[in-house]
Design an enzyme around this catalytic site. Structure first.
Site, PDB file in Angstrom:
ATOM      1  N   LYS A  63       0.983  -0.860   0.089  1.00 41.50           N
ATOM      2  CA  LYS A  63      -0.012  -0.042   0.132  1.00 41.50           C
ATOM      3  C   LYS A  63       0.751   1.183  -0.021  1.00 41.50           C
ATOM      4  O   LYS A  63       0.610   2.133  -0.608  1.00 41.50           O
ATOM      5  CB  LYS A  63      -0.902   0.111   1.261  1.00 41.50           C
ATOM      6  N   ASP A  99      -9.811   2.781   2.562  1.00 44.42           N
ATOM      7  CA  ASP A  99      -9.697   1.382   4.054  1.00 44.42           C
ATOM      8  C   ASP A  99     -10.614   2.663   5.481  1.00 44.42           C
ATOM      9  O   ASP A  99     -10.989   2.226   6.266  1.00 44.42           O
ATOM     10  CB  ASP A  99      -8.403   0.767   4.455  1.00 44.42           C
TER      11      ASP A  99
HETATM   12  P1  NDP Z   1       1.541  -3.949   9.131  1.00 46.67           P
HETATM   13  O1  NDP Z   1       2.547  -5.472   8.672  1.00 46.67           O
HETATM   14  O2  NDP Z   1       2.126  -2.759   8.330  1.00 46.67           O
HETATM   15  O3  NDP Z   1       1.733  -3.342  10.381  1.00 46.67           O
HETATM   16  C1  NDP Z   1       1.330  -4.929  11.906  1.00 46.67           C
HETATM   17  C2  NDP Z   1       1.429  -3.949  12.441  1.00 46.67           C
HETATM   18  O4  NDP Z   1       1.029  -4.602  13.677  1.00 46.67           O
HETATM   19  C3  NDP Z   1       3.047  -3.471  13.594  1.00 46.67           C
HETATM   20  O5  NDP Z   1       2.179  -2.627  14.470  1.00 46.67           O
HETATM   21  C4  NDP Z   1       3.626  -4.768  14.486  1.00 46.67           C
HETATM   22  O6  NDP Z   1       4.505  -4.075  15.503  1.00 46.67           O
HETATM   23  C5  NDP Z   1       1.660  -5.419  15.271  1.00 46.67           C
HETATM   24  N1  NDP Z   1       2.359  -6.740  15.221  1.00 46.67           N
HETATM   25  C6  NDP Z   1       2.494  -7.708  14.377  1.00 46.67           C
HETATM   26  N2  NDP Z   1       2.147  -8.829  14.873  1.00 46.67           N
HETATM   27  C7  NDP Z   1       2.155  -8.581  16.081  1.00 46.67           C
HETATM   28  C8  NDP Z   1       2.281  -9.394  17.873  1.00 46.67           C
HETATM   29  N3  NDP Z   1       2.371 -11.007  17.372  1.00 46.67           N
HETATM   30  N4  NDP Z   1       2.089  -9.133  18.863  1.00 46.67           N
HETATM   31  C9  NDP Z   1       1.867  -7.991  18.305  1.00 46.67           C
HETATM   32  N5  NDP Z   1       2.166  -6.687  17.421  1.00 46.67           N
HETATM   33  C10 NDP Z   1       2.259  -6.587  16.178  1.00 46.67           C
HETATM   34  O7  NDP Z   1       0.296  -4.741   8.951  1.00 46.67           O
HETATM   35  P2  NDP Z   1      -0.695  -3.784   8.083  1.00 46.67           P
HETATM   36  O8  NDP Z   1      -1.390  -2.870   9.185  1.00 46.67           O
HETATM   37  O9  NDP Z   1      -1.135  -2.826   6.735  1.00 46.67           O
HETATM   38  O10 NDP Z   1      -2.695  -5.211   8.365  1.00 46.67           O
HETATM   39  C11 NDP Z   1      -2.733  -5.551   9.416  1.00 46.67           C
HETATM   40  C12 NDP Z   1      -4.371  -6.325   9.591  1.00 46.67           C
HETATM   41  O11 NDP Z   1      -4.898  -5.427   9.773  1.00 46.67           O
HETATM   42  C13 NDP Z   1      -3.345  -7.466   9.534  1.00 46.67           C
HETATM   43  O12 NDP Z   1      -4.312  -8.391   9.557  1.00 46.67           O
HETATM   44  C14 NDP Z   1      -4.577  -6.954   7.014  1.00 46.67           C
HETATM   45  O13 NDP Z   1      -5.166  -8.026   7.121  1.00 46.67           O
HETATM   46  C15 NDP Z   1      -5.370  -6.090   8.283  1.00 46.67           C
HETATM   47  N6  NDP Z   1      -6.491  -5.652   7.467  1.00 46.67           N
HETATM   48  C16 NDP Z   1      -7.687  -6.441   7.550  1.00 46.67           C
HETATM   49  C17 NDP Z   1      -9.108  -4.919   6.598  1.00 46.67           C
HETATM   50  C18 NDP Z   1     -10.203  -5.200   6.148  1.00 46.67           C
HETATM   51  O14 NDP Z   1     -10.745  -4.426   5.182  1.00 46.67           O
HETATM   52  N7  NDP Z   1     -10.918  -5.798   7.413  1.00 46.67           N
HETATM   53  C19 NDP Z   1      -8.180  -3.577   5.610  1.00 46.67           C
HETATM   54  C20 NDP Z   1      -7.094  -3.438   5.582  1.00 46.67           C
HETATM   55  C21 NDP Z   1      -6.128  -4.231   6.512  1.00 46.67           C
HETATM   56  P3  NDP Z   1       5.893  -3.779  15.359  1.00 46.67           P
HETATM   57  O15 NDP Z   1       5.238  -2.238  14.636  1.00 46.67           O
HETATM   58  O16 NDP Z   1       6.525  -4.052  16.643  1.00 46.67           O
HETATM   59  O17 NDP Z   1       6.651  -5.029  14.581  1.00 46.67           O
END
Ligand code: NDP
Length: 263
Positions: A63, A99
């Protein structure tokens, strides 16, 4: 035939082809929506033109790079810095972020909200923080690590890592992390979540189609909740109206697209 696709890595799980093709079929639009597995995000623009697409959606992890490859970015996407929808307009690539508005539409059922806690600080958290602020809901960000908090602080939001955060009451708690997507993890330590749920009013997980450990805890705390299905639907409805260049309204598109969730 107008061709649309969703670019992502992975992309095989995406429900978008079913959602959009259901609408095209019902409205008798000569269009087809496919999936494109794209590993190298820097090739997104070339792939868009090589496939002679009219429009596309973009999902994880492309994105941000999609944003930088547009000729023009419109609406709230300019502030967020990510796009999930691309439209071809007079040979130019136009980017949007549906979104953000899709999420706001999805949380209307919670009633009036003033404060929200966003767990996670990735691309989705950015979109939601800006969208909430536009809708006079004050966002606070809570992330596992420190690195990604700077973006939010620069925008003037309160943003904490786990160590510096003191739990308090929020109208809505939002999980935007991928914790629980393919594992059995909570997005924050259990004791912190318990303290938050004891004083907060509702919760939403953007992950859809399964009960995450986060939502299981919300359920135990007997708070109103939902998963990410409504957000998925609403962002799709707005994207489809853009694909159809507003030949159909979101009110017409929504019930048709909603039917695809039953398949
Ligand atoms: P990113 O990879 O950009 O961000 C992930 C974030 O989650 C980071 O802040 C990371 O922390 C944190 N994180 C990842 N794993 C863990 C964990 N095990 N414990 C705690 N924190 C964690 O992902 P996106 O923002 O692009 O997407 C996130 C989710 O949103 C996905 O599951 C996606 O499928 C969903 N989504 C759903 C949509 C819908 O229409 N329903 C639309 C868009 C997204 P750190 O910085 O510490 O690594």
């Amino acid at each position: 035939m107008n061709i649309f696709t969703i670019f992502g890595d992975p992309v095989s799980h995406s429900r978008s082809p079913l959602m959009h093709n259901t609408v095209f079929k019902a409205l008798e639009v000569k269009a087809c929506y496919t999936r494109t597995h794209l590993r190298d995000g820097s090739k997104l623009r070339d792939a868009f033109f090589a496939k002679a697409l009219c429009g596309a959606n973009v999902t994880v992890p492309h994105k941000e790079t999609a944003y930088s490859q547009c000729d023009e970015v419109r609406g709230i996407a300019r502030e967020i810095g990510t796009v999930n929808t691309l439209i071809l307009e007079n040979g130019r690539l136009i980017g949007y972020n549906t979104d953000a508005d899709g999420f706001i539409a999805a949380i209307q059922s919670f009633g009036k909200l003033s404060t929200a806690l966003i767990i996670g600080a990735g691309g989705t958290a950015k979109a939601l923080a800006i969208a909430l602020e536009h809708n006079t809901i004050t966002p606070t960000i809570l992330n596992r690590s420190h690195g990604r908090l700077e973006y939010f602080r620069e925008k003037g939001f309160d943003a904490y890592d786990w160590e510096r955060f003191i739990p308090r009451s929020f109208d809505l708690i939002i999980n935007t992390t991928s914790a629980g997507l393919t594992d059995n993890e909570l997005p924050i330590p259990a004791e912190l979540l318990t303290a938050l749920l004891a004083t907060s009013k509702g919760a939403i997980d953007v992950i859809y189609g399964k009960e995450t450990p986060f939502l299981a805890e919300v359920k135990k705390a007997k708070l109103p909740y939902k998963d990410g299905s409504d957000m998925l639907l609403e962002q799709g409805v707005i994207a489809n109206a853009l694909f159809l260049k507003n030949a159909a309204s979101t009110q017409q598109i929504r019930p048709i697209m909603q039917r695809s969730f039953l398949y």
